[in-house]
Scaffold this motif. Structure first.
Motif, PDB file in Angstrom:
ATOM      1  N   CYS A  69       0.824  -1.217   0.000  1.00 40.69           N
ATOM      2  CA  CYS A  69       0.000   0.000   0.000  1.00 40.69           C
ATOM      3  C   CYS A  69       0.857   1.266   0.000  1.00 40.69           C
ATOM      4  N   ASN A 115      -3.247  -6.875   8.256  1.00 40.45           N
ATOM      5  CA  ASN A 115      -3.540  -5.609   7.592  1.00 40.45           C
ATOM      6  C   ASN A 115      -2.557  -4.515   7.970  1.00 40.45           C
ATOM      7  N   CYS A 116      -2.445  -3.535   7.075  1.00 37.87           N
ATOM      8  CA  CYS A 116      -1.618  -2.351   7.332  1.00 37.87           C
ATOM      9  C   CYS A 116      -2.177  -1.616   8.547  1.00 37.87           C
ATOM     10  N   CYS A 149      -3.829   2.009   6.894  1.00 34.90           N
ATOM     11  CA  CYS A 149      -4.966   2.043   5.960  1.00 34.90           C
ATOM     12  C   CYS A 149      -5.785   0.751   5.966  1.00 34.90           C
ATOM     13  N   ARG A 150      -5.340  -0.257   6.697  1.00 33.46           N
ATOM     14  CA  ARG A 150      -6.022  -1.548   6.847  1.00 33.46           C
ATOM     15  C   ARG A 150      -6.065  -2.389   5.570  1.00 33.46           C
ATOM     16  N   GLU A 151      -5.255  -2.017   4.582  1.00 32.39           N
ATOM     17  CA  GLU A 151      -5.130  -2.854   3.378  1.00 32.39           C
ATOM     18  C   GLU A 151      -4.482  -4.170   3.785  1.00 32.39           C
ATOM     19  N   PRO A 152      -4.933  -5.286   3.241  1.00 31.98           N
ATOM     20  CA  PRO A 152      -4.269  -6.560   3.562  1.00 31.98           C
ATOM     21  C   PRO A 152      -2.795  -6.514   3.155  1.00 31.98           C
TER      22      PRO A 152
END
Length: 168
Positions: free
Chosen positions: A64, A88-89, A92-95
């Motif tokens: 990300c 997750n990040c 930003c909570r992106e996997p």
């Protein structure tokens, strides 16, 4: 006499102009120093891990685009990363599917650290040492837990085999 006074006045005026020019040059140097401080301050903020709030130690870039210390990322994965069902990040909570060592940031931070005072360099070295010790300790703990689970599994398997051999 008037010619002497005119020459002296011209010389004084030239000296004064020279002093003003030197003063201006001094101010430019001070302005540049302030600019350098501002630059270091901005770099300091941008080169910090948002988890530990320190200059990155072994910076790892996520897919990300966010960057964290390797140690912080490992701790995040163990303690919080799977709270959403996936790793997750933190920002930003992106996997997180993969992460890579950021050599550019690591080199930049090394350059910045080399410009620091000896006291700050030693503080940084101590922090790096502490992180490595924590990582080593955590790794040993995980290996000990794994050995314990394997030992318990072997014992369960032995008991099953014993029961089967006895017919029960």
């Amino acid at each position: 006499a008037k010619l002497k006074e005119a020459l002296k006045a011209k010389t004084d005026s030239e000296k004064h102009s020279e002093e003003i020019a030197n003063h201006k040059q001094g101010l430019k140097i001070k302005d540049n120093s302030k600019e350098m401080l501002d630059l270091y301050s901005k770099c300091n903020e941008e080169l910090k891990c948002s988890i530990c709030d320190e200059l990155f130690i072994e910076p790892m870039a996520l897919g990300c685009g966010h960057v964290y210390c390797s140690h912080c990322l490992k701790q995040w994965e163990v303690n919080c990363g799977n709270c959403f069902g996936k790793f997750n990040c933190p920002n930003c909570r992106e996997p997180i599917l993969q992460f890579n060592k950021s050599l550019h940031l690591e080199n930049l931070i090394s350059s910045v650290v080399n410009g620091l005072s000896e006291t700050l360099k030693k503080e940084r070295e101590n922090l790096v040492r502490e992180r490595k010790a924590e990582e080593s300790s955590a790794k040993e703990k995980l290996e000990a837990e794994k050995r314990q689970r394997e030992h318990e599994q072997r014992q369960r398997n032995q008991r099953r085999r014993s029961r089967r051999a006895r017919g029960g």
